[in-house]
Design an enzyme around this catalytic site. Structure first.
Site, PDB file in Angstrom:
ATOM      1  N   ASN A  31       1.376  -1.819  -7.878  1.00 43.37           N
ATOM      2  CA  ASN A  31       1.132  -2.123  -6.467  1.00 43.37           C
ATOM      3  C   ASN A  31       0.333  -3.427  -6.430  1.00 43.37           C
ATOM      4  O   ASN A  31      -0.666  -3.535  -7.133  1.00 43.37           O
ATOM      5  CB  ASN A  31       0.312  -0.967  -5.845  1.00 43.37           C
ATOM      6  CG  ASN A  31       0.249  -1.036  -4.332  1.00 43.37           C
ATOM      7  OD1 ASN A  31       0.084  -2.115  -3.758  1.00 43.37           O
ATOM      8  ND2 ASN A  31       0.353   0.107  -3.685  1.00 43.37           N
ATOM      9  N   HIS A  75      11.044  13.273   1.282  1.00 39.48           N
ATOM     10  CA  HIS A  75      10.895  13.159   2.745  1.00 39.48           C
ATOM     11  C   HIS A  75      12.240  13.032   3.455  1.00 39.48           C
ATOM     12  O   HIS A  75      12.285  12.614   4.611  1.00 39.48           O
ATOM     13  CB  HIS A  75       9.967  11.982   3.087  1.00 39.48           C
ATOM     14  CG  HIS A  75       8.541  12.204   2.672  1.00 39.48           C
ATOM     15  ND1 HIS A  75       7.619  11.191   2.551  1.00 39.48           N
ATOM     16  CD2 HIS A  75       7.873  13.349   2.356  1.00 39.48           C
ATOM     17  CE1 HIS A  75       6.451  11.688   2.163  1.00 39.48           C
ATOM     18  NE2 HIS A  75       6.580  12.990   2.042  1.00 39.48           N
ATOM     19  N   ALA A 132       6.464  -4.687  -7.346  1.00 38.23           N
ATOM     20  CA  ALA A 132       7.306  -3.885  -8.242  1.00 38.23           C
ATOM     21  C   ALA A 132       8.516  -4.662  -8.756  1.00 38.23           C
ATOM     22  O   ALA A 132       8.918  -4.506  -9.912  1.00 38.23           O
ATOM     23  CB  ALA A 132       7.765  -2.626  -7.503  1.00 38.23           C
ATOM     24  N   THR A 170       3.172   2.827  -3.427  1.00 34.59           N
ATOM     25  CA  THR A 170       2.714   3.835  -2.451  1.00 34.59           C
ATOM     26  C   THR A 170       1.215   3.690  -2.222  1.00 34.59           C
ATOM     27  O   THR A 170       0.462   3.391  -3.153  1.00 34.59           O
ATOM     28  CB  THR A 170       3.086   5.280  -2.896  1.00 34.59           C
ATOM     29  OG1 THR A 170       2.598   6.206  -1.918  1.00 34.59           O
ATOM     30  CG2 THR A 170       2.550   5.641  -4.268  1.00 34.59           C
ATOM     31  N   CYS A 187      21.153  19.600  12.739  1.00 34.13           N
ATOM     32  CA  CYS A 187      21.409  20.193  14.051  1.00 34.13           C
ATOM     33  C   CYS A 187      20.365  21.280  14.312  1.00 34.13           C
ATOM     34  O   CYS A 187      20.172  22.182  13.493  1.00 34.13           O
ATOM     35  CB  CYS A 187      22.810  20.790  14.072  1.00 34.13           C
ATOM     36  SG  CYS A 187      23.169  21.614  15.625  1.00 34.13           S
TER      37      CYS A 187
HETATM   38  C1  BJW Z   1       4.039  -2.772  -2.752  1.00 34.67           C
HETATM   39  C2  BJW Z   1       4.831  -3.914  -2.529  1.00 34.67           C
HETATM   40  C3  BJW Z   1       5.621  -4.371  -3.612  1.00 34.67           C
HETATM   41  C4  BJW Z   1       3.780  -3.480  -0.699  1.00 34.67           C
HETATM   42  N1  BJW Z   1       5.577  -3.693  -4.785  1.00 34.67           N
HETATM   43  N2  BJW Z   1       4.010  -2.134  -3.925  1.00 34.67           N
HETATM   44  C5  BJW Z   1      -4.001  17.626   2.268  1.00 34.67           C
HETATM   45  C6  BJW Z   1      -5.105  16.922   2.699  1.00 34.67           C
HETATM   46  C7  BJW Z   1      -5.077  16.263   3.933  1.00 34.67           C
HETATM   47  C8  BJW Z   1      -3.946  16.300   4.750  1.00 34.67           C
HETATM   48  C9  BJW Z   1      -2.869  16.996   4.313  1.00 34.67           C
HETATM   49  C10 BJW Z   1      -2.904  17.645   3.099  1.00 34.67           C
HETATM   50  N3  BJW Z   1      -1.688  18.235   2.908  1.00 34.67           N
HETATM   51  C11 BJW Z   1      -0.907  17.946   3.985  1.00 34.67           C
HETATM   52  C12 BJW Z   1      -1.601  17.206   4.854  1.00 34.67           C
HETATM   53  C13 BJW Z   1      -1.089  16.655   6.142  1.00 34.67           C
HETATM   54  C14 BJW Z   1      -0.187  15.464   5.977  1.00 34.67           C
HETATM   55  C15 BJW Z   1      -0.951  14.321   5.339  1.00 34.67           C
HETATM   56  O1  BJW Z   1      -0.816  14.010   4.162  1.00 34.67           O
HETATM   57  N4  BJW Z   1      -1.742  13.613   6.100  1.00 34.67           N
HETATM   58  C16 BJW Z   1      -2.462  12.453   5.573  1.00 34.67           C
HETATM   59  C17 BJW Z   1      -2.241  11.263   6.497  1.00 34.67           C
HETATM   60  C18 BJW Z   1      -3.872  12.820   5.316  1.00 34.67           C
HETATM   61  N5  BJW Z   1       1.004  15.790   5.203  1.00 34.67           N
HETATM   62  C19 BJW Z   1       2.035  16.400   5.735  1.00 34.67           C
HETATM   63  O2  BJW Z   1       2.019  16.739   6.900  1.00 34.67           O
HETATM   64  C20 BJW Z   1       3.218  16.704   4.840  1.00 34.67           C
HETATM   65  N6  BJW Z   1       3.574  18.069   4.982  1.00 34.67           N
HETATM   66  C21 BJW Z   1       2.953  19.050   4.322  1.00 34.67           C
HETATM   67  O3  BJW Z   1       2.157  18.843   3.432  1.00 34.67           O
HETATM   68  O4  BJW Z   1       3.311  20.322   4.730  1.00 34.67           O
HETATM   69  C22 BJW Z   1       2.409  21.383   4.495  1.00 34.67           C
HETATM   70  C23 BJW Z   1       1.150  21.156   5.349  1.00 34.67           C
HETATM   71  C24 BJW Z   1       1.245  20.702   6.642  1.00 34.67           C
HETATM   72  C25 BJW Z   1       0.088  20.480   7.401  1.00 34.67           C
HETATM   73  C26 BJW Z   1      -1.173  20.710   6.841  1.00 34.67           C
HETATM   74  C27 BJW Z   1      -1.262  21.146   5.517  1.00 34.67           C
HETATM   75  C28 BJW Z   1      -0.075  21.383   4.769  1.00 34.67           C
HETATM   76  C29 BJW Z   1       4.450  15.922   5.272  1.00 34.67           C
HETATM   77  C30 BJW Z   1       4.287  14.443   5.117  1.00 34.67           C
HETATM   78  C31 BJW Z   1       5.516  13.741   5.657  1.00 34.67           C
HETATM   79  C32 BJW Z   1       5.351  12.239   5.656  1.00 34.67           C
HETATM   80  N7  BJW Z   1       6.414  11.662   6.406  1.00 34.67           N
HETATM   81  C33 BJW Z   1       6.551  10.203   6.439  1.00 34.67           C
HETATM   82  C34 BJW Z   1       7.737   9.851   7.374  1.00 34.67           C
HETATM   83  C35 BJW Z   1       9.071  10.156   6.688  1.00 34.67           C
HETATM   84  C36 BJW Z   1      10.230   9.869   7.580  1.00 34.67           C
HETATM   85  C37 BJW Z   1      10.392   8.419   7.899  1.00 34.67           C
HETATM   86  O5  BJW Z   1      10.545   7.570   6.992  1.00 34.67           O
HETATM   87  O6  BJW Z   1      10.385   8.102   9.089  1.00 34.67           O
HETATM   88  O7  BJW Z   1       6.769   9.696   5.118  1.00 34.67           O
HETATM   89  S1  BJW Z   1       5.049   9.361   6.946  1.00 34.67           S
HETATM   90  C38 BJW Z   1       5.213   8.014   5.840  1.00 34.67           C
HETATM   91  O8  BJW Z   1       4.173   8.009   4.823  1.00 34.67           O
HETATM   92  C39 BJW Z   1       6.531   8.269   5.074  1.00 34.67           C
HETATM   93  C40 BJW Z   1       6.187   7.819   3.706  1.00 34.67           C
HETATM   94  O9  BJW Z   1       7.088   8.392   2.763  1.00 34.67           O
HETATM   95  C41 BJW Z   1       4.770   8.276   3.545  1.00 34.67           C
HETATM   96  C42 BJW Z   1       4.014   7.583   2.463  1.00 34.67           C
HETATM   97  O10 BJW Z   1       3.902   6.214   2.703  1.00 34.67           O
HETATM   98  P1  BJW Z   1       4.032   5.191   1.497  1.00 34.67           P
HETATM   99  O11 BJW Z   1       5.371   5.281   0.898  1.00 34.67           O
HETATM  100  O12 BJW Z   1       2.890   5.339   0.589  1.00 34.67           O
HETATM  101  O13 BJW Z   1       3.989   3.798   2.294  1.00 34.67           O
HETATM  102  P2  BJW Z   1       2.721   2.932   2.789  1.00 34.67           P
HETATM  103  O14 BJW Z   1       3.213   2.004   3.819  1.00 34.67           O
HETATM  104  O15 BJW Z   1       1.577   3.798   3.126  1.00 34.67           O
HETATM  105  O16 BJW Z   1       2.281   2.130   1.487  1.00 34.67           O
HETATM  106  C43 BJW Z   1       3.102   1.137   0.913  1.00 34.67           C
HETATM  107  C44 BJW Z   1       2.396   0.609  -0.320  1.00 34.67           C
HETATM  108  O17 BJW Z   1       3.263  -0.322  -0.957  1.00 34.67           O
HETATM  109  C45 BJW Z   1       1.083  -0.141  -0.021  1.00 34.67           C
HETATM  110  O18 BJW Z   1       0.055   0.380  -0.850  1.00 34.67           O
HETATM  111  C46 BJW Z   1       1.393  -1.594  -0.385  1.00 34.67           C
HETATM  112  O19 BJW Z   1       0.284  -2.277  -0.945  1.00 34.67           O
HETATM  113  C47 BJW Z   1       2.478  -1.411  -1.419  1.00 34.67           C
HETATM  114  N8  BJW Z   1       3.395  -2.546  -1.588  1.00 34.67           N
HETATM  115  N9  BJW Z   1       4.644  -4.334  -1.255  1.00 34.67           N
HETATM  116  C48 BJW Z   1       4.777  -2.608  -4.911  1.00 34.67           C
HETATM  117  N10 BJW Z   1       6.405  -5.448  -3.494  1.00 34.67           N
END
Ligand code: BJW
Length: 247
Positions: A215, A121, A232, A190, A129
């Site tokens: 997690n 990401h 973790a 995640t 740019c």
């Molecule tokens: C602990 C802890 C401890 C706490 N120890 N654990 C297929 C089906 C449906 C939808 C889609 C699909 N394919 C694509 C999509 C659309 C979309 C998507 O997935 N939407 C969903 C919401 C359904 N995906 C996209 O748009 C992606 N692009 C793509 O696929 O392009 C082609 C396409 C486009 C459109 C349609 C179809 C295809 C791009 C996704 C980009 C995500 N960007 C972000 C922002 C990045 C920049 C920034 O940082 O500002 O990425 S959003 C945000 O979520 C960020 C993260 O990397 C990402 C994941 O979050 P993560 O890391 O899992 O964090 P949390 O907060 O959710 O979870 C934290 C976890 O930690 C929790 O479970 C806690 O319990 C745990 N935890 N303490 C261990 N100590």
């Protein structure tokens, strides 16, 4: 449950694996003090981070989106990698074929000493740019610093992947090759809700590979995966230490 009951299945699976991979998410940096996306501290000035991390938000109000990224850069710069990040560095030394992929943009894996890593990401300390496509370092946290060093344009954006945007081709192709070959995936910190990353464990399971999930809270992992329901930073150092002693 004893340490052995929790960790032994994961260590056995790691010892057997030929092509292991790790996918990390925001939770691995939680113990460094960096808010997760979907956690209670994820909101900033009443904005849901999931609405700010979009091209639509940037098109509507780039100033607010930049202020959010600059605020996050300040937080990240003031924090340090934790025991979980360091344990992954150690595991990579023990298992050179291990591939590490992160969804995080915070650079903490590299600051812990991990050299080979896919940042799927992007990275919050880089900007792109929109006039000449140059990607440059941007560690500054003021809006005044936002000029492309190549062409001078102020049409710059954080070099991260927002919802609806594609992961850059060269990165996603290598990652998908890794996933197709992996016989074990360790998902760490995640929620497993954002694709394509959320699909990696699904693909490994489909080929009857092993999924280890670290997690403390319930997420999208399956109940017959190897579930380590601990932070973790607590689980990984013990896992790696015991793995190191047995291999
Ligand atoms: C602990 C802890 C401890 C706490 N120890 N654990 C297929 C089906 C449906 C939808 C889609 C699909 N394919 C694509 C999509 C659309 C979309 C998507 O997935 N939407 C969903 C919401 C359904 N995906 C996209 O748009 C992606 N692009 C793509 O696929 O392009 C082609 C396409 C486009 C459109 C349609 C179809 C295809 C791009 C996704 C980009 C995500 N960007 C972000 C922002 C990045 C920049 C920034 O940082 O500002 O990425 S959003 C945000 O979520 C960020 C993260 O990397 C990402 C994941 O979050 P993560 O890391 O899992 O964090 P949390 O907060 O959710 O979870 C934290 C976890 O930690 C929790 O479970 C806690 O319990 C745990 N935890 N303490 C261990 N100590």
């Amino acid at each position: 449950m004893s340490d052995n009951e929790v960790l032994t299945p994961a260590i056995r699976a790691l010892l057997k694996s030929k092509n292991p991979m790790i996918l990390t998410g925001a939770g691995i940096s939680a113990e460094s003090g960096i808010p997760t996306f979907r956690g209670k501290d994820g909101y900033w000035r009443n904005h849901d981070p999931l609405t700010l991390a979009t091209p639509e938000a940037f098109a509507k109000d780039s100033r607010t989106v930049w202020e959010w990224y600059n605020y996050r850069k300040e937080i990240i710069t003031s924090k340090q990698p934790n025991a979980g990040h360091f344990a992954i560095v150690k595991l990579k030394e023990l298992l050179p074929d291990l591939t590490v992929i992160t969804q995080n943009v915070d650079g903490l894996h590299q600051r812990a000493g991990l050299i080979e890593l896919y940042e799927m990401h992007g990275n919050i300390f880089k900007m792109k740019c929109l006039s000449c496509n140059t990607i440059s370092i941007n560690s500054e946290t003021t809006l005044e610093s936002l000029f492309c060093p190549e062409c001078g344009s102020n049409r710059v954006r954080p070099n991260v992947v927002w919802f609806g945007e594609s992961i850059p081709g060269e990165i996603i192709n290598s990652i998908l090759d890794t996933v197709r070959n992996a016989d074990l995936i360790m998902t760490i910190g995640t929620s497993g809700t954002v694709y394509p990353a959320a699909g990696f464990a699904i693909e490994v399971r489909r080929r009857e590979g092993v999924v280890i999930d670290i997690n403390p809270d319930a997420n999208s992992a399956f109940s017959n995966d190897i579930l380590i329901r601990e932070p973790a930073g607590l689980a990984l150092p013990r896992l790696v230490e015991q793995f190191s002693a047995l291999r």
